[in-house]
Motif scaffolding. Structure first.
Motif, mmCIF file in Angstrom:
data_model
loop_
_atom_site.group_PDB
_atom_site.id
_atom_site.type_symbol
_atom_site.label_atom_id
_atom_site.label_comp_id
_atom_site.label_asym_id
_atom_site.label_seq_id
_atom_site.Cartn_x
_atom_site.Cartn_y
_atom_site.Cartn_z
ATOM 1 N N GLN A 101 26.373 -18.665 -89.404
ATOM 2 C CA GLN A 101 27.819 -18.442 -89.438
ATOM 3 C C GLN A 101 28.530 -19.660 -90.027
ATOM 4 O OE1 GLN A 101 27.763 -16.659 -85.161
ATOM 5 N NE2 GLN A 101 29.784 -16.332 -85.982
ATOM 6 N N VAL A 118 23.658 -9.397 -85.997
ATOM 7 C CA VAL A 118 24.635 -8.495 -85.364
ATOM 8 C C VAL A 118 23.917 -7.307 -84.738
ATOM 9 C CG1 VAL A 118 26.647 -7.022 -85.726
ATOM 10 C CG2 VAL A 118 26.466 -9.157 -86.973
ATOM 11 N N PRO A 154 29.807 -6.518 -79.711
ATOM 12 C CA PRO A 154 29.861 -7.920 -80.117
ATOM 13 C C PRO A 154 30.577 -8.749 -79.059
ATOM 14 C CG PRO A 154 31.394 -6.606 -81.430
ATOM 15 C CD PRO A 154 30.651 -5.661 -80.546
ATOM 16 N N GLY A 155 30.406 -10.060 -79.145
ATOM 17 C CA GLY A 155 31.030 -10.936 -78.160
ATOM 18 C C GLY A 155 32.493 -11.189 -78.463
ATOM 19 N N ALA A 156 33.053 -12.133 -77.720
ATOM 20 C CA ALA A 156 34.473 -12.458 -77.900
ATOM 21 C C ALA A 156 34.701 -13.003 -79.307
ATOM 22 C CB ALA A 156 34.881 -13.481 -76.852
ATOM 23 N N ASP A 157 35.927 -12.906 -79.757
ATOM 24 C CA ASP A 157 36.335 -13.448 -81.065
ATOM 25 C C ASP A 157 35.696 -12.732 -82.250
ATOM 26 O OD1 ASP A 157 37.858 -15.304 -79.705
ATOM 27 O OD2 ASP A 157 36.265 -16.807 -79.695
ATOM 28 N N ALA A 158 35.201 -11.508 -82.020
ATOM 29 C CA ALA A 158 34.660 -10.743 -83.160
ATOM 30 C C ALA A 158 35.762 -10.491 -84.183
ATOM 31 C CB ALA A 158 34.080 -9.429 -82.675
ATOM 32 N N GLN A 159 36.993 -10.427 -83.688
ATOM 33 C CA GLN A 159 38.146 -10.196 -84.565
ATOM 34 C C GLN A 159 38.223 -11.265 -85.652
ATOM 35 O OE1 GLN A 159 41.090 -8.122 -83.417
ATOM 36 N NE2 GLN A 159 42.491 -8.657 -85.038
ATOM 37 N N LEU A 197 35.805 -13.096 -86.812
ATOM 38 C CA LEU A 197 34.690 -12.963 -87.731
ATOM 39 C C LEU A 197 34.948 -11.837 -88.727
ATOM 40 C CD1 LEU A 197 31.922 -14.385 -87.966
ATOM 41 C CD2 LEU A 197 30.938 -12.417 -86.839
ATOM 42 N N LEU A 198 35.641 -10.804 -88.273
ATOM 43 C CA LEU A 198 35.908 -9.661 -89.131
ATOM 44 C C LEU A 198 37.069 -9.921 -90.082
ATOM 45 C CD1 LEU A 198 35.545 -6.797 -86.566
ATOM 46 C CD2 LEU A 198 34.322 -6.922 -88.711
ATOM 47 N N GLY A 199 38.208 -10.265 -89.526
ATOM 48 C CA GLY A 199 39.405 -10.366 -90.348
ATOM 49 C C GLY A 199 39.727 -11.775 -90.774
ATOM 50 N N GLY A 236 30.569 -6.317 -91.875
ATOM 51 C CA GLY A 236 31.780 -5.785 -91.239
ATOM 52 C C GLY A 236 31.517 -4.443 -90.573
ATOM 53 N N SER A 237 30.731 -3.615 -91.233
ATOM 54 C CA SER A 237 30.507 -2.256 -90.713
ATOM 55 C C SER A 237 29.688 -2.258 -89.423
ATOM 56 C CB SER A 237 29.807 -1.401 -91.765
ATOM 57 O OG SER A 237 30.632 -1.253 -92.890
ATOM 58 N N LEU A 289 29.491 -4.760 -87.319
ATOM 59 C CA LEU A 289 30.301 -5.380 -86.263
ATOM 60 C C LEU A 289 31.293 -4.382 -85.678
ATOM 61 C CD1 LEU A 289 31.170 -9.008 -87.404
ATOM 62 C CD2 LEU A 289 30.321 -8.319 -85.174
ATOM 63 N N ARG A 290 31.860 -3.543 -86.544
ATOM 64 C CA ARG A 290 32.800 -2.518 -86.068
ATOM 65 C C ARG A 290 32.073 -1.283 -85.559
ATOM 66 N NH1 ARG A 290 35.415 -3.760 -90.911
ATOM 67 N NH2 ARG A 290 34.365 -1.996 -91.821
#
Lengths: 316, 477
Positions: free
Chosen positions: B8, B33, B43-48, B50-52, B160-161, B163-164
């Motif tokens: 990462q 992932v 996923p864990g915290a703060d995945a947002q 990592l995504l956006g 991204g896919s 993770l979502r």
């Protein structure tokens, strides 16, 4: 562990008592923490076999670092290690502010007592008592960080087996551990849990406590309460009884004292065989997701991450 | 866990410093992932983040965009013959280029791409694969892609896919997009490979065959165009198929306008709980957008810069006004045949100023794409009818005329609307006029025979691909 030839049996039982208090308190508290506190984890990543390799490399180089680095630098590294593990472990329990205050108090007091209270048995006992709290809390936090981070019982068992080899090598072929334990005693943040009685110090290492806590929590996660009770019995028998009474038995053959017992040399193979038996008996381990969904989990839930838009396959 | 952290960090550093990203590193992150989801179920915290990306702060977004634009412009000035000339002519100091100064650089049009494709090829990259636009709105443009791009985009897409959880190893994706859309097909297949998702590349085949495949293969994901989805829904209804015949959990659509009527019909008929209406375009890949639950279009900030410029003045569109979407994909996300300030001619409306309240509120948004700029109907100085208004109204007719086939022109302040007869069968012209009036459309209706329907408005579902079972008999065979 440093002892004097007063009464071998008395020393053995005292050591047994210290070890039992340490391993029971740390293992049980680690399991309680595991069942009731949900640690934050990074968005991506789970503990795997290669992480065990990384840990082993780190642990293997540690004795040499202790031998090479100046004391002040070792203390700095230990402060960093304890601070980060305690903050990660206890921020979810008491909040960030209280966690920082508690960590500062514990570490500050330990450094102060290391320099000012070693002239008397009471001073030693205060130092040991405070250090034991610090080390115990650290072991509980790190064990949960690993198991809640996805460390499977399989990895714990292999880790324990590898540490058995490590313990044997560094206790016999390269006898560094004994010298390090004796040489570093009374320094700040000495990674031991123990107590002083009279002129003797009795202790159990942070690494050993960590393995016991890992083994118990990982067994509970993998196979549930019944398996955890069996694992706890193994920890008490091999980690406690065998470790405490080995010096007593060895002293029948020679009169050498001041023994450092390589606990993992006994516990590692036993834990590994126990894991193989459980795998045969119960089958595949539960994942953390399956554990959370089970009735065994009493942990508080946290808000799941909300995914946001990101690049995806172009369509047209 | 330790090595995931290192991966990462490496990826983040490449993004921050604007260097080419190690695509194998991203591929391994996709594996991480999948392992995380297998162990924890989420996923864990703060995945947002990592995504956006951690770009919720508008000031940080501006700084990020400025850095990306400068980096991209600097490279194009030396590596792209077309942009070397264009940037020199604009006489801008690339080291000081900012969002305001960007407007000094003229937009790039599709005509530029079609007429001088070789000038857009960067001299420091070997071209690997070509992909063409489908040409439904004019002469197709051809875009060359490098090996790096063909590895990077599916890796980023798969990351991204998964993770979502848009892609799962247990999924089977059926792909009904045109085989001519080489990039889309390759990237989808590669993303599925990385995510360990099953992938059925079928092309724009006969709808009945596609329906059979959906039902028999147990596909859980469908990737297609709205017009083809319309044909699938129509065929399924004709054959009496319903939700019990399918296992779809998500349909991903792009490239055309999706009407609420078709969206609802697809959910009911195919039993699909989730329909993703996304934005993407061959010329500006890998920049994509997603539609949120409040029908905003949120275009990704990490891979490119998006502007909405006024159709007349070329200045930023005012709140509530229509504008054309202009996109600049950043280096290192695009490196073989990049475009800078590419005018997509896709029209959207700027949202009123103020904070958003949707689930993707951290990412700036515009309205959904309303149609191509050349297809707008101007009934008066301030009265503009968009293709989306027409498609929404036509597809809402009780006759379910999906996909909407129509021709519309403006005449004397009214809409001259031509429809095939099937669109108002058993409904009547008078009722149809009332229907359009209720939708705010003042139309003069002209009805033509159904065999002229396809010629009224081409859709991507017309890019039909034959098989030996479905094609006409070969002469001499």
């Amino acid at each position: 562990m440093t002892t004097e030839p007063i009464s071998l049996l008395q020393q053995t039982f005292t050591e047994f008592g210290v070890i039992m208090v340490g391993l029971i308190a740390v293992s049980a508290c680690a399991l309680f923490y595991f069942r009731h506190v949900r640690m934050e984890r990074p968005p991506v990543g789970t503990f795997n076999g290669r992480d065990i390799g990384v840990l082993l490399v780190f642990i293997s180089t540690l004795p040499f670092l202790y031998a090479v680095l100046p004391d002040w630098l070792i203390t700095c590294l230990l402060v960093l290690t304890f601070t980060s593990s305690l903050f990660i472990g206890y921020k979810p329990v008491v909040g960030a502010t209280r966690a920082w205050l508690g960590i500062g108090l514990l570490i500050g007091l330990n450094i102060w007592t290391s320099h000012h209270l070693m002239g008397s048995t009471a001073g030693w006992q205060l130092w040991w008592g405070e250090l034991s709290i610090l080390v115990g809390l650290g072991a509980i936090a790190v064990a949960n960080l690993y198991v809640q981070g996805g460390m499977k019982l399989q990895y714990v068992a292999w880790f324990a087996l590898a540490l058995a080899v490590y313990d044997i090598i560094f206790a016999t072929i390269l006898p560094l551990t004994d010298k390090l334990v004796a040489g570093y005693l009374a320094h700040p943040l000495d990674p031991l849990l123990g107590m002083r009685f009279g002129i003797d110090n009795y202790g159990v290492g942070l690494g050993d406590l960590l393995i016991y806590a890992l083994f118990l929590t990982a067994t509970y996660k993998a196979y549930g309460a019944h398996a955890a009770r069996l694992a706890f019995g193994l920890i008490v028998v091999v980690g406690g009884v065998v470790t405490a009474f080995v010096p007593f038995l060895l002293n029948f053959f020679d009169t050498e004292l001041d023994l450092l017992v390589p606990s993992q040399a006994f516990f590692g193979p036993a834990a590994f065989l126990f894991y193989l038996w459980m795998k045969h008996r119960y089958g595949r381990e539960r994942t953390m997701g399956e554990y959370r969904a089970s009735t065994d989990s009493a942990a508080l839930t946290t808000t799941p991450a909300q995914p946001a838009p990101a690049p995806e396959p172009a369509s047209v | 866990m330790f090595e995931t952290g290192v991966r990462q960090f490496r990826m983040a550093m490449s993004m921050v410093w604007g260097r080419r990203i190690d695509t194998r590193n991203i591929g391994r992150l996709v594996d991480d992932v999948l392992a995380t989801l297998a162990e924890f179920g989420e996923p864990g915290a703060d995945a947002q983040e990592l995504l956006g990306g951690p770009l919720a702060d508008p000031k940080a977004q501006q700084e990020f965009a400025t850095r990306g634009l400068r980096r991209t412009a600097r490279r194009l000035a030396t590596a792209s013959p077309f942009y070397a000339r264009r940037l020199a002519a604009a006489d801008v100091d690339l080291a000081k280029l900012d969002l305001a100064g960007l407007r000094a650089i003229p937009v790039t049009t599709k005509q530029d791409l079609v007429e001088r494709p070789g000038d857009f090829l960067c001299t420091d990259v070997a071209a690997y694969l070509t992909t063409r636009t489908t040409g439904t709105t004019g002469r197709p443009a051809e875009i060359w892609l490098s090996r790096y791009e063909m590895e990077l985009w599916p890796a980023l897409g798969a990351l991204g896919s998964v993770l979502r959880e848009d892609l799962r190893p247990s999924d089977i994706m059926q792909v009904n997009v045109s085989s001519q859309a080489t990039a889309a097909v390759h990237l989808t297949a590669a993303s599925c490979r990385l995510a360990r998702t099953g992938c059925r590349l079928l092309g724009v085949m006969a709808p009945d065959s596609a329906l059979d495949s959906l039902a028999e293969s147990g596909a859980t994901l469908l990737f297609t165009y709205p017009s083809y989805l319309a044909e699938l829904v129509t065929s399924a209804r004709r054959r009496g198929m319903g939700p019990d015949d399918f296992k779809l959990r998500c349909v991903n659509l792009g490239g055309e306008v999706l009407s609420p009527s078709l969206d609802q019909a697809a959910r009911q008929t195919l039993g699909v709980p989730q329909i993703e209406d996304s934005f993407s375009m061959t010329e500006v890949i890998p920049v994509t957008g997603r539609t949120c639950s409040q029908s905003h279009l949120h275009i990704d900030l990490n891979s490119g810069h998006t502007e909405l410029i006024d159709l007349e003045t070329g200045e930023p569109a005012a709140p509530g006004a229509l504008g054309t979407v202009v996109i600049t994909p950043y280096f290192p996300y695009r490196d073989c045949m990049p475009v800078f300030r590419y005018d997509t001619r896709d029209v959207a409306r700027r949202l009123p100023d103020g904070p958003l309240s949707c689930e993707a509120s951290g990412i700036p948004a515009i309205s959904q794409i309303l149609g191509k700029a050349d297809s707008l109907l101007r009934l008066g100085p301030a009265d503009v009818i968009t293709p989306r208004q027409l498609i929404d109204a036509i597809e809402a007719l009780p006759t379910s005329p999906w996909p909407a086939r129509y021709r519309a022109t403006a005449h004397g302040g009214r809409i001259q609307l031509t429809l095939p007869a099937a669109a108002i069968t058993d409904y009547g012209e008078a009722a149809a006029r009332r229907h359009f009036a209720e939708a705010g459309l003042d139309v003069d209706l002209t009805i033509v025979s159904d065999d002229q329907a396809t010629s009224l408005r081409h859709t991507r579902s017309d890019l039909r691909e034959a098989t030996f079972n479905t094609q006409h008999a070969l002469v001499g065979a």
